[in-house]
Scaffold this active site. Structure first.
Site, PDB file in Angstrom:
ATOM      1  N   VAL A  82       0.992  -0.866   0.124  1.00  0.00           N
ATOM      2  CA  VAL A  82       0.021  -0.102  -0.215  1.00  0.00           C
ATOM      3  C   VAL A  82       1.035   1.056   0.183  1.00  0.00           C
ATOM      4  O   VAL A  82       1.405   1.549   0.833  1.00  0.00           O
ATOM      5  CB  VAL A  82      -0.986   0.285   1.686  1.00  0.00           C
ATOM      6  CG1 VAL A  82      -1.428   1.530   1.844  1.00  0.00           C
ATOM      7  CG2 VAL A  82      -1.859  -1.373   1.088  1.00  0.00           C
ATOM      8  N   LYS A  83       0.691   2.001  -1.100  1.00  0.00           N
ATOM      9  CA  LYS A  83       1.607   3.500  -0.992  1.00  0.00           C
ATOM     10  C   LYS A  83       0.451   4.855   0.100  1.00  0.00           C
ATOM     11  O   LYS A  83      -0.657   4.980  -0.816  1.00  0.00           O
ATOM     12  CB  LYS A  83       1.457   3.911  -2.391  1.00  0.00           C
ATOM     13  CG  LYS A  83       2.503   4.436  -3.151  1.00  0.00           C
ATOM     14  CD  LYS A  83       2.956   4.452  -4.388  1.00  0.00           C
ATOM     15  CE  LYS A  83       3.687   4.912  -5.441  1.00  0.00           C
ATOM     16  NZ  LYS A  83       3.268   5.182  -6.250  1.00  0.00           N
ATOM     17  N   VAL A  84       1.850   4.832   0.976  1.00  0.00           N
ATOM     18  CA  VAL A  84       1.187   6.232   1.865  1.00  0.00           C
ATOM     19  C   VAL A  84       1.202   7.313   0.907  1.00  0.00           C
ATOM     20  O   VAL A  84       2.879   7.163   1.116  1.00  0.00           O
ATOM     21  CB  VAL A  84       0.908   5.720   2.464  1.00  0.00           C
ATOM     22  CG1 VAL A  84       0.272   6.932   3.404  1.00  0.00           C
ATOM     23  CG2 VAL A  84       0.032   4.318   3.107  1.00  0.00           C
TER      24      VAL A  84
END
Ligand code: E4P
Length: 226
Positions: A82-84
């Site tokens: 997951v890219k945050v």
């Protein structure tokens, strides 16, 4: 250094997988907008053909919504990361994801200090954007050098992923700086394959071979032409 493809285009990913050099994929909302369709469907297709991590970016700005988006991405395939984005809320989300065993890629990093914070919060990938720094007349590669130095000196459990790559020289410099990963647009990977002298050499060898075979065919009357 691992090579990721920076795209949501499934055909580009298939091509690079066939070359045997694909270690992972990064996507973002801008790359997704270029292909359209269902983001979840595209991610599932990408995850099936990619041997390593596939980054899926949340667009929410508040922790609770980031968590909802990220958990739903994480359910799509085991290799989703997951890219945050780097922000106060983003750091909290990274920390919460880490507690849940969900891997994260902290994006939109522009300083080594931002990278240090993301690493401490639990991000498994740190993405400094070097091209965007170069665009504003700052040295993007310096952030890679600093962050790799910090990660190694303090034995942090994370990897530096050089992002926003614009040309093959960025890739060489990232590798020499010890970056663990670089994510590249398809065009940059193609540029890395080719060199004018390589392409010219392939043509010359083929032409010389054809000429030699014609001479053999004429002398022996064998009809051999290739
Ligand atoms: C990858 O993770 C980044 O989103 C991407 O490399 C950004 O590249 P850009 O600066 O060319 O948009």
């Amino acid at each position: 250094m691992k090579l990721f493809l920076d795209t949501a285009d499934i055909e580009e990913i298939r091509t690079v997988a066939r070359w045997g050099v694909l270690d992972g994929v990064t996507t973002n909302p801008t790359l997704y907008a270029k292909v359209g369709g269902s983001y979840e469907g595209i991610l599932q297709d990408i995850c099936r053909i990619t041997p390593g991590p596939v980054s899926a970016e949340v667009v929410a700005e508040h922790v609770d919504e980031m968590l909802v988006e990220g958990r739903s991405f994480a359910k799509l395939a085991p290799n989703i990361v997951v890219k945050v984005p780097m922000s106060e809320e983003g750091l909290e989300a990274i920390y919460r994801f880490a507690e849940e065993g969900i891997k994260t890629n902290c994006t939109l990093i522009f300083t080594a200090n931002q990278g240090l914070l993301a690493a401490k919060a639990g991000a498994s990938l740190l993405s400094p954007f070097i091209g965007r720094l170069d665009d504003i007349n700052q040295d993007g590669m310096e952030v890679i050098r600093e962050l790799v130095g910090i990660v190694e000196m303090h034995d942090l459990d994370t990897e530096v992923l050089t992002a926003s790559v614009r040309h093959p020289r960025h890739v060489t410099e990232a590798a020499l700086a010890g970056s663990h990963v670089a994510t590249l647009p398809f065009k940059v990977l193609q540029q890395m394959v080719h060199h004018p002298l390589t392409d010219k050499g392939i043509k010359t060898f083929r032409d010389d071979w054809d000429k030699a075979r014609q001479v053999v065919a004429q002398t022996t009357g064998s009809g051999v032409t290739n």
